[in-house]
Write a protein that holds these residues in place. Structure first.
Motif, PDB file in Angstrom:
ATOM      1  N   UNK A  55       0.813  -1.221   0.000  1.00 52.19           N
ATOM      2  CA  UNK A  55       0.000   0.000   0.000  1.00 52.19           C
ATOM      3  C   UNK A  55       0.846   1.270   0.000  1.00 52.19           C
ATOM      4  N   UNK A  56       2.105   1.182   0.486  1.00 51.73           N
ATOM      5  CA  UNK A  56       2.975   2.358   0.531  1.00 51.73           C
ATOM      6  C   UNK A  56       2.597   3.355   1.610  1.00 51.73           C
ATOM      7  N   UNK A  57       1.871   2.897   2.624  1.00 52.65           N
ATOM      8  CA  UNK A  57       1.461   3.788   3.708  1.00 52.65           C
ATOM      9  C   UNK A  57       1.221   2.976   4.971  1.00 52.65           C
ATOM     10  N   UNK A  58       1.371   3.644   6.134  1.00 57.19           N
ATOM     11  CA  UNK A  58       1.033   2.996   7.411  1.00 57.19           C
ATOM     12  C   UNK A  58      -0.294   3.526   7.950  1.00 57.19           C
ATOM     13  N   UNK A  59      -0.950   4.397   7.191  1.00 60.42           N
ATOM     14  CA  UNK A  59      -2.242   4.951   7.604  1.00 60.42           C
ATOM     15  C   UNK A  59      -3.358   3.971   7.232  1.00 60.42           C
ATOM     16  N   UNK A  60      -4.213   3.641   8.195  1.00 59.02           N
ATOM     17  CA  UNK A  60      -5.257   2.630   7.963  1.00 59.02           C
ATOM     18  C   UNK A  60      -6.182   3.024   6.815  1.00 59.02           C
ATOM     19  N   UNK A  61      -6.598   4.288   6.799  1.00 55.52           N
ATOM     20  CA  UNK A  61      -7.500   4.754   5.739  1.00 55.52           C
ATOM     21  C   UNK A  61      -6.877   4.646   4.358  1.00 55.52           C
ATOM     22  N   UNK A  63      -4.344   2.649   3.473  1.00 52.98           N
ATOM     23  CA  UNK A  63      -4.175   1.222   3.141  1.00 52.98           C
ATOM     24  C   UNK A  63      -5.499   0.669   2.612  1.00 52.98           C
ATOM     25  N   UNK A  64      -6.607   1.016   3.289  1.00 54.17           N
ATOM     26  CA  UNK A  64      -7.933   0.558   2.854  1.00 54.17           C
ATOM     27  C   UNK A  64      -8.265   1.019   1.448  1.00 54.17           C
ATOM     28  N   UNK A  69      -8.731  -0.347  -4.336  1.00 49.30           N
ATOM     29  CA  UNK A  69      -8.424  -0.088  -5.751  1.00 49.30           C
ATOM     30  C   UNK A  69      -7.729  -1.284  -6.394  1.00 49.30           C
ATOM     31  N   UNK A  70      -6.822  -1.915  -5.641  1.00 48.71           N
ATOM     32  CA  UNK A  70      -5.996  -2.992  -6.202  1.00 48.71           C
ATOM     33  C   UNK A  70      -6.773  -4.278  -6.472  1.00 48.71           C
ATOM     34  N   UNK A 157      -8.602  -3.631   5.655  1.00 50.26           N
ATOM     35  CA  UNK A 157      -8.709  -4.831   4.813  1.00 50.26           C
ATOM     36  C   UNK A 157     -10.134  -5.079   4.327  1.00 50.26           C
ATOM     37  N   UNK A 158     -10.956  -4.023   4.310  1.00 51.34           N
ATOM     38  CA  UNK A 158     -12.339  -4.169   3.861  1.00 51.34           C
ATOM     39  C   UNK A 158     -12.444  -4.698   2.433  1.00 51.34           C
ATOM     40  N   UNK A 159     -11.497  -4.291   1.572  1.00 50.27           N
ATOM     41  CA  UNK A 159     -11.505  -4.747   0.180  1.00 50.27           C
ATOM     42  C   UNK A 159     -11.166  -6.215   0.010  1.00 50.27           C
ATOM     43  N   UNK A 160     -10.627  -6.856   1.061  1.00 51.24           N
ATOM     44  CA  UNK A 160     -10.266  -8.282   1.005  1.00 51.24           C
ATOM     45  C   UNK A 160     -11.247  -9.150   1.799  1.00 51.24           C
TER      46      UNK A 160
END
Length: 295
Positions: A55-61, A63-64, A69-70, A157-160
């Motif tokens: 994700x390239x980020x440590x921010x939860x939002x 990353x989500x 998108x991915x 991890x809502x997208x997964x």
């Protein structure tokens, strides 16, 4: 910040479990808890590092958003490769990393909530720690860990969801069965309540599997009720031990109605509520949890 706060909480618990430093059982419990806790923290951090790498980020939002998108792009690339027979795009290679990160994150958090098969520490720690520490450990630690679980899996991890829901559902089912079966055979009251905590962790995982309004209402209600009932049960054990009425064994509670009728009545209410019988708080929590699953 989530990882640091989780580790600060764990470090204080290691010290509290070993608080009665001249007792061998307390020392043994603290050492088991520390070693297994260190291992689980490593697994958790590995999962977080993989998600950061993708994700390239440590921010939860963030990353989500990135994972949401991915996942469709990865699925389109897989479908295109199947249709054309050509090699898969580079983006498809991110899927194993995401899955591994999600599994490692789940495993690290399964330890924190004492879900099967990462529950081995709980009975020994609950038995070896001072009873007041056990009461705090079984409620404060679990409530904090489940709040974290819900936030990470729902937002980051809502997208997964399609990937982690079957995993959590399977672990929840095994945790409920193992926790209840093992509790039946226990002679020590603190070990019995440890396995009760394990089975209740399974019920709470069902709220994340449901992933809807009913499920999350159930999570909040059940966590609140479970915390109060567990604190009450341990409080009665502490009170009875201080009076010299009971020891550590479950058999010591027999005839409690004659020895301490008020305490016996309260213990009955707490146990019935933890069991989820109708008209108790535990029943309301389970009603929402299973209602969410049915929906």
């Amino acid at each position: 910040s989530i990882y640091i706060s989780l580790e600060l909480m764990a470090l204080t618990f290691y010290v509290l479990v070993a608080f009665t430093k001249r007792e061998k059982r307390s020392n043994e419990a603290a050492m088991k808890y520390f070693l297994l806790g260190a291992f689980s923290s490593g697994v958790l951090l590995y999962g977080m590092s993989l998600l950061y790498g993708v994700a390239g980020s440590t921010n939860i939002g963030e990353i989500g958003s990135r994972i949401s998108q991915l996942m469709p792009q990865i699925q389109q690339a897989i479908d295109a490769a199947k249709t054309s027979g050509a090699g898969a795009d580079d983006i498809v290679k991110l899927r194993p990393l995401l899955l591994l990160g999600m599994i490692a994150l789940s495993a690290g958090l399964f330890f924190k909530v004492a879900a099967v098969p990462f529950h081995m520490w709980a009975p020994d720690v609950y038995e070896g720690a001072p009873t007041s520490v056990t009461a705090f450990l079984s409620t404060g630690s679990n409530a904090a860990s489940f709040a974290l679980y819900a936030r990470v899996f729902n937002e980051a991890l809502g997208g997964m969801y399609a990937d982690w829901a079957p995993l959590l559902g399977l672990v929840a089912a095994i945790t409920i069965m193992v926790g209840n079966w093992a509790a039946v055979t226990q002679d020590n009251s603190k070990r019995l309540l440890a396995y009760s905590s394990i089975s209740n962790a399974g019920y709470l995982l069902l709220a994340l599997v449901a992933n809807n309004l009913y499920g999350y209402i159930g999570l909040i209600v059940y966590l609140f009720v479970y915390t109060l009932m567990n604190m009450g049960a341990f409080g009665i054990i502490i009170s009875l031990r201080r009076r010299g009425i009971i020891g550590d064994n479950v058999d010591d509670l027999s005839g409690l109605g004659q020895k301490a009728p008020g305490m016996a009545a309260m213990m009955t209410i707490f146990m019935l509520s933890l069991g989820g019988l109708p008209i108790t708080g535990g029943f309301i929590g389970k009603y929402f949890l299973f209602g969410g699953l049915i929906q």
